[in-house]
Design a protein around this motif. Structure first.
Motif, PDB file in Angstrom:
ATOM      1  N   THR A 125       0.842  -1.206   0.000  1.00  0.00           N
ATOM      2  CA  THR A 125       0.000   0.000   0.000  1.00  0.00           C
ATOM      3  C   THR A 125       0.869   1.244   0.000  1.00  0.00           C
ATOM      4  O   THR A 125       2.073   1.165   0.170  1.00  0.00           O
ATOM      5  CB  THR A 125      -0.908   0.017   1.237  1.00  0.00           C
ATOM      6  N   ALA A 126       0.227   2.388  -0.160  1.00  0.00           N
ATOM      7  CA  ALA A 126       0.965   3.649  -0.185  1.00  0.00           C
ATOM      8  C   ALA A 126       1.633   3.881   1.165  1.00  0.00           C
ATOM      9  O   ALA A 126       1.037   3.646   2.219  1.00  0.00           O
ATOM     10  CB  ALA A 126       0.018   4.804  -0.500  1.00  0.00           C
ATOM     11  N   ASP A 142       3.000  11.697   3.780  1.00  0.00           N
ATOM     12  CA  ASP A 142       1.909  11.810   2.807  1.00  0.00           C
ATOM     13  C   ASP A 142       2.309  12.696   1.628  1.00  0.00           C
ATOM     14  O   ASP A 142       1.533  13.539   1.160  1.00  0.00           O
ATOM     15  CB  ASP A 142       0.650  12.385   3.450  1.00  0.00           C
ATOM     16  N   GLY A 143       3.546  12.570   1.180  1.00  0.00           N
ATOM     17  CA  GLY A 143       3.991  13.325   0.010  1.00  0.00           C
ATOM     18  C   GLY A 143       4.469  14.727   0.314  1.00  0.00           C
ATOM     19  O   GLY A 143       4.985  15.406  -0.571  1.00  0.00           O
ATOM     20  N   ALA A 158       2.271  17.650  15.763  1.00  0.00           N
ATOM     21  CA  ALA A 158       0.915  17.249  16.121  1.00  0.00           C
ATOM     22  C   ALA A 158       0.506  16.038  15.286  1.00  0.00           C
ATOM     23  O   ALA A 158      -0.266  15.186  15.726  1.00  0.00           O
ATOM     24  CB  ALA A 158      -0.050  18.401  15.895  1.00  0.00           C
ATOM     25  N   ARG A 159       1.036  15.950  14.076  1.00  0.00           N
ATOM     26  CA  ARG A 159       0.688  14.817  13.205  1.00  0.00           C
ATOM     27  C   ARG A 159       1.553  13.607  13.481  1.00  0.00           C
ATOM     28  O   ARG A 159       1.150  12.469  13.227  1.00  0.00           O
ATOM     29  CB  ARG A 159       0.829  15.230  11.738  1.00  0.00           C
ATOM     30  N   PRO A 213      -2.734  11.929  16.285  1.00  0.00           N
ATOM     31  CA  PRO A 213      -1.670  11.985  15.280  1.00  0.00           C
ATOM     32  C   PRO A 213      -1.888  10.924  14.206  1.00  0.00           C
ATOM     33  O   PRO A 213      -2.773  10.058  14.331  1.00  0.00           O
ATOM     34  CB  PRO A 213      -0.420  11.669  16.097  1.00  0.00           C
ATOM     35  N   GLU A 214      -1.091  10.986  13.139  1.00  0.00           N
ATOM     36  CA  GLU A 214      -1.163   9.960  12.102  1.00  0.00           C
ATOM     37  C   GLU A 214      -0.074   8.920  12.317  1.00  0.00           C
ATOM     38  O   GLU A 214      -0.217   7.772  11.932  1.00  0.00           O
ATOM     39  CB  GLU A 214      -0.994  10.621  10.728  1.00  0.00           C
ATOM     40  N   VAL A 215       1.004   9.373  12.935  1.00  0.00           N
ATOM     41  CA  VAL A 215       2.146   8.494  13.175  1.00  0.00           C
ATOM     42  C   VAL A 215       2.530   8.596  14.646  1.00  0.00           C
ATOM     43  O   VAL A 215       2.452   9.670  15.229  1.00  0.00           O
ATOM     44  CB  VAL A 215       3.356   8.921  12.304  1.00  0.00           C
ATOM     45  N   ILE A 216       2.911   7.473  15.258  1.00  0.00           N
ATOM     46  CA  ILE A 216       3.458   7.529  16.616  1.00  0.00           C
ATOM     47  C   ILE A 216       4.859   6.944  16.592  1.00  0.00           C
ATOM     48  O   ILE A 216       5.073   5.814  16.136  1.00  0.00           O
ATOM     49  CB  ILE A 216       2.586   6.745  17.614  1.00  0.00           C
ATOM     50  N   LEU A 217       5.805   7.724  17.041  1.00  0.00           N
ATOM     51  CA  LEU A 217       7.186   7.267  17.124  1.00  0.00           C
ATOM     52  C   LEU A 217       7.461   6.850  18.557  1.00  0.00           C
ATOM     53  O   LEU A 217       7.107   7.563  19.493  1.00  0.00           O
ATOM     54  CB  LEU A 217       8.144   8.398  16.729  1.00  0.00           C
TER      55      LEU A 217
END
Lengths: 253, 387
Positions: free
Chosen positions: A2-3, A70-71, A86-87, A168-172
């Motif tokens: 997937t992307a 996301d590009g 925040a993302r 968020p979209e990502v969690i590190l």
């Protein structure tokens, strides 16, 4: 395939004169938990901290190459660092709750980003974040107590709740269990499993069993280079590179 | 091995004993200082009064009142009577008459303040005849001891029995107010900027070294600076708490910056990371998390700086705060003295009566200082963050 949520191309990081990371390229997808493993000083944490530009706070740190979320170029001129963080949320090695109440710890992010219109909505966000972090039942009766009064494992789950409260979209996660006992570690690992799919999760770990348990993709770093990246099951049972094999069989590290 | 262990324990005991001795010694010295101060200073807070029988007409003017009191003193105690009562004794009488108008026209006995020579004689020093007279008066029950309210409400003067500390106290209060209003915000902002935002480099290093040097500059230099800039160039009023406060603010600023920087440095970096990690801007991370955590330390340092400023004399002499001022200041721009300067001035007086006033003023200064420190400790404990 997937992307990819995050794509990194030819990323190198320098601390002053010293090169900590050499030309790393990788794709991070939302549906997988991605683990970074490798011996100490191999650059895995450095790489992780590029994704939300936390390396900006280190004097003399410099990052080249291109990382896209996301590009969008993370290091681009249009990217706002505050919005990026925040993302892309982060959980640190040592639990670091604010010396404020449990409620305030979780509410801080939504509050500064203006995510809640009123108190009721903020309460709802706090409850949701704590529930997703598996902490709600343990703390719902003592939300006004200090976050630092919790146990180490609870503190780390509070930090996870704090990170997911801003949606968020990502969690590190930078070695999130290295300061915790086995029981607390197991809880965090359960939690990572539950959060998978909702957020793209990248976890740095020293513990190969942990990488094998929680991740679907594993990247092995050595001396600032990405040696191998692939399916976790594949990497641990059938490593392609000699170095990976030596490391996972415990010959060094 | 065993012998070595014995030696190690002996060394440890020696070290502990010498530490304890040092603590006991300093407590002893401090106790001696406080006790001697209290022993000679308590007299500054009380005054002796001598019973004065008199009758005054209701319509007496101030001049008439003064004459009537003088005559009454001579009538009661002979030709020396006028030497027994304070120059301002008639004011006590006037106040008594004002307080109770039914006294007018009747014969009353009013205790009035004794003169400073009689007060000294009552303690057994001075001319022998006067000492003997004082003892006789005391034995006859004419002398009584009262709380010296004038000392707590009045200002400087020439007669030691009539001086007060309130003028200098108010001057110190105004001066400290100006100092804290100027030095605290500027110092804290400078500390935050240098510690959190300033780019590391040659200039920052230079500024840091300069600040450290400024903190060690003798205070009289700051006085000269205040004299030439605030008074001569800017033309601000002389002897005013405004200028005194500004001068002391210059002196305190480097101390606050240094204390602030080390307090900010002591905040765990993980808190900064945590705040930045959820998307706080650098200013939000500092304002919401670093500063509250550093505040107790900043306040401790600032109070030390303020305490030093409160006890400072030299720079204030330079800007004219050693003037002889007999009315308490009513604002930051009216001429005034401050406590340490007042102590310095009184300690310089020849008259014996000023000795106890000096000690009493020192007690007031120490009480001011203790109150300030107690306030600081209270604030620090309130804002203290337990990790």
């Amino acid at each position: 395939m997937t992307a990819a949520k995050i794509t990194a191309r030819d990323v190198s990081v320098y601390y002053g004169e010293k090169q900590a990371l050499e030309s790393v390229s990788i794709d991070i997808a939302t549906e997988h938990v991605t683990a970074f493993i490798g011996p100490s000083g191999c650059g895995k944490s450095t790489f992780l901290r590029c994704f939300n530009r936390m390396n900006d706070t280190i004097i003399g740190a410099r990052c080249t190459g291109r990382i896209e979320l996301d590009g969008e170029d993370i290091y681009g001129a249009e990217m706002d660092v505050v919005q990026l963080r925040a993302r892309v949320g982060m959980v640190f090695q040592k639990p670091n709750p604010f010396p404020k109440s449990i409620y305030e710890n979780v509410a801080y992010g939504p509050r500064i980003h203006g995510l809640a219109m009123d108190k009721t909505e903020l309460d709802r966000i706090v409850e949701l974040a704590l529930t997703r972090a598996g902490l709600w039942d343990e703390v719902k009766d003592r939300l006004s107590e200090s976050g630092t009064s919790l146990s180490g494992g609870q503190q780390q789950r509070l930090c996870i709740a704090r990170a997911i409260a801003v949606d968020p979209e990502v969690i590190l996660m930078d070695e999130p269990c290295s300061a915790l006992d086995p029981i607390a570690t197991a809880k965090i690992e359960d939690l990572i499993n539950q959060l998978r799919g909702r957020y793209a999760i990248v976890i740095v770990t020293h513990n190969m069993q942990q990488a094998a348990r929680v991740s679907q993709r594993t990247a092995f770093f050595h001396l600032g280079k990405l040696i191998e990246f692939g399916e976790t099951s594949e990497l641990f049972t059938n490593p392609r590179a000699e170095k990976t094999k030596d490391y996972i069989t415990g010959r060094y590290g | 091995m065993r012998q070595r262990l014995v030696r190690r324990y002996a060394a440890e005991r020696r070290f502990r004993r010498s530490g304890l001795a040092a603590v006991v010694l300093s407590i002893g010295v401090l106790a001696f200082l406080l006790m001697s101060m209290a022993a000679s200073g308590w007299r500054g807070f009380v005054e002796q009064r001598i019973a004065l029988p008199l009758d005054v007409a209701a319509s007496a003017s101030a001049g008439e009142m003064e004459d009537a009191v003088a005559m009454a003193a001579e009538a009661a105690y002979g030709a020396d009577g006028l030497d027994y009562i304070s120059e301002s004794a008639w004011k006590t009488v006037r106040d008594a008459f004002r307080a109770d108008s039914s006294l007018a026209g009747t014969s009353v006995v009013i205790p009035v303040p004794v003169s400073s020579t009689l007060s000294t004689a009552l303690r057994g020093s001075g001319p022998e005849t006067l000492v003997a007279a004082a003892q006789r008066l005391d034995a006859e029950g004419k002398i009584s001891t009262h709380l010296n309210t004038h000392f707590l409400t009045g200002a400087d003067g020439t007669d030691p029995s009539a001086v007060g500390i309130w003028g200098a106290f108010k001057g110190s209060l105004f001066t400290m107010l100006v100092t804290i209003v100027l030095a605290f915000p500027i110092g804290v902002l400078a500390a935050i900027y240098l510690e959190e935002f300033a780019p590391r480099g040659r200039w920052t290093d230079l500024i840091e070294v300069s600040i450290n040097n400024l903190a060690a500059v003798p205070s009289i230099i700051f006085g000269l600076l205040g004299l030439s800039i605030f008074l001569n160039t800017m033309g601000l009023p002389r002897s005013a708490p405004l200028v005194g406060g500004m001068t002391l603010a210059l002196m305190t600023l480097p101390v606050i910056v240094i204390a602030g920087r080390s307090a900010i440095k002591a905040v765990p970096p993980s808190i900064r990371d945590a705040a930045l990690g959820v998307g706080a801007s650098p200013v939000q991370a500092v304002a919401h998390h670093v500063l509250p955590a550093a505040l107790p330390g900043i306040m401790t340092g600032s109070i030390i700086g303020m305490a030093r400023a409160l006890g400072e004399t030299a720079p204030l002499l330079m800007i004219g705060m050693r003037a002889f001022i007999t009315t308490p200041p009513d604002g930051i721009s009216s001429p005034s003295s401050v406590l340490p300067v007042q102590i310095f001035l009184w300690s310089d007086e020849i008259s014996r009566g000023f000795v106890e006033k000096t000690s009493a003023a020192i007690i007031v200064l120490l009480a001011f200082l203790l109150a300030m420190n107690a306030g600081a400790v209270y604030l620090r404990n309130r804002f203290e963050i337990r990790w």
